[in-house]
Design a protein around this motif. Sequence first.
Motif, PDB file in Angstrom:
ATOM      1  N   TYR A 199       0.874  -1.063  -0.097  1.00  0.00           N
ATOM      2  CA  TYR A 199      -0.129   0.032   0.073  1.00  0.00           C
ATOM      3  C   TYR A 199       0.972   1.404   0.156  1.00  0.00           C
ATOM      4  CZ  TYR A 199      -3.149   3.288   2.280  1.00  0.00           C
ATOM      5  OH  TYR A 199      -4.022   4.558   2.701  1.00  0.00           O
ATOM      6  N   THR A 228       1.075   3.684  -3.312  1.00  0.00           N
ATOM      7  CA  THR A 228       0.525   5.069  -3.077  1.00  0.00           C
ATOM      8  C   THR A 228       1.345   6.286  -2.860  1.00  0.00           C
ATOM      9  OG1 THR A 228       0.353   4.962  -0.788  1.00  0.00           O
ATOM     10  CG2 THR A 228      -1.730   4.171  -2.067  1.00  0.00           C
ATOM     11  N   GLN A 279      -8.360  -0.108   3.383  1.00  0.00           N
ATOM     12  CA  GLN A 279      -7.734   0.940   2.331  1.00  0.00           C
ATOM     13  C   GLN A 279      -6.636   0.366   1.956  1.00  0.00           C
ATOM     14  OE1 GLN A 279      -7.877   1.297   5.899  1.00  0.00           O
ATOM     15  NE2 GLN A 279      -6.248   2.068   6.876  1.00  0.00           N
ATOM     16  N   LEU A 294      -5.885  -1.909  -2.653  1.00  0.00           N
ATOM     17  CA  LEU A 294      -6.093  -0.825  -3.743  1.00  0.00           C
ATOM     18  C   LEU A 294      -6.692  -1.606  -5.016  1.00  0.00           C
ATOM     19  CD1 LEU A 294      -2.399   0.648  -3.252  1.00  0.00           C
ATOM     20  CD2 LEU A 294      -4.580   1.625  -2.750  1.00  0.00           C
ATOM     21  N   THR A 296      -8.141  12.206   4.251  1.00  0.00           N
ATOM     22  CA  THR A 296      -9.049  11.949   3.211  1.00  0.00           C
ATOM     23  C   THR A 296     -10.024  10.900   3.276  1.00  0.00           C
ATOM     24  OG1 THR A 296      -7.697  10.492   1.730  1.00  0.00           O
ATOM     25  CG2 THR A 296      -7.369  12.924   1.761  1.00  0.00           C
ATOM     26  N   ALA A 315     -10.545   8.187   1.609  1.00  0.00           N
ATOM     27  CA  ALA A 315      -9.771   7.215   1.032  1.00  0.00           C
ATOM     28  C   ALA A 315      -8.663   6.643   2.298  1.00  0.00           C
ATOM     29  CB  ALA A 315      -8.844   7.617  -0.004  1.00  0.00           C
ATOM     30  N   ASP A 316      -8.197   7.620   2.990  1.00  0.00           N
ATOM     31  CA  ASP A 316      -7.492   6.997   4.493  1.00  0.00           C
ATOM     32  C   ASP A 316      -7.994   6.336   5.446  1.00  0.00           C
ATOM     33  OD1 ASP A 316      -5.001   8.486   3.278  1.00  0.00           O
ATOM     34  OD2 ASP A 316      -5.782  10.472   4.024  1.00  0.00           O
ATOM     35  N   THR A 320     -15.195   3.535   2.741  1.00  0.00           N
ATOM     36  CA  THR A 320     -15.630   3.186   1.140  1.00  0.00           C
ATOM     37  C   THR A 320     -15.124   1.760   0.810  1.00  0.00           C
ATOM     38  OG1 THR A 320     -13.870   4.412   0.254  1.00  0.00           O
ATOM     39  CG2 THR A 320     -15.997   5.520   0.458  1.00  0.00           C
ATOM     40  N   GLN A 321     -13.895   1.679   1.027  1.00  0.00           N
ATOM     41  CA  GLN A 321     -13.325   0.272   0.774  1.00  0.00           C
ATOM     42  C   GLN A 321     -13.907  -0.854   1.497  1.00  0.00           C
ATOM     43  OE1 GLN A 321     -11.823   3.185   1.783  1.00  0.00           O
ATOM     44  NE2 GLN A 321      -9.827   3.371   0.735  1.00  0.00           N
TER      45      GLN A 321
END
Length: 239
Positions: A37, A41, A84, A87, A122, A124-125, A129-130
């Motif tokens: 990760y 990223t 998270q 990916l 954010t 994503a952090d 959502t993941q």
Amino acid sequence: MRIAMWSGPRNLSTAMMYSFGARDDFAVVDEPFYATYLEKTGLDHPMRDEVIASQKTDVVAVVDDLLGPISEGKPHFYQKHMCQHMLPDIPRDWISAVKNVFLLRHPARVIASFSKKYADLTLADIGFTQQSELFDQIVADGKRPIVIDSFDIRQNPEGMLRALCDALGLDWDPAMLSWPTGGHPADGVWAKVWYDAVHSSTGFAGAEGPLPAVQAEHEVLLEQAIPHHERLERLKIRL
């Protein structure tokens, strides 16, 4: 049995790893995709270089370890995963070969805790959502994931862990309620930054208080995360 526990950051995830690691019949692993990760990223997390050097970054090799022989000859394998870390270009087909559990924590608590250690958060952090995406993938594969809430575990550790074991088809072991201070041999190298509280513990912390207020700059982030949390919360184990 191979258990993948899917969480976001600043949850009860390390304590849960210690809980399963306290059983004689479980090997455990700590965030096996973390180095991948960070490498993919470019995020500047604390101890970034040390983390990348400490783990495999070839995702095929990581998956082989997750599905291959279990260390120490143990019959069961507990895998602590951060949502998270998965990916879009990391293979997910292996997930259908393990039992999947989703560990929840209210976004306000996650944001308030994580923002003390890592600036400029954010969506994503923080993994919400993941977590939704992974849940939907597992359901689409015809599986029934288990959902459990860290708030409930802290309120009633034995009751909730017994219920989790029942849902997994696993015998209850009271060893899950305590562990020695000072960490676990499976801790990632990043433990010195993130695990100070659990290293001083010998069991689950007491019940959490009211939800914390988030800072003004995180109010939109909280609004974005809450729907993902609430849809899974409706499906959690309840006593």
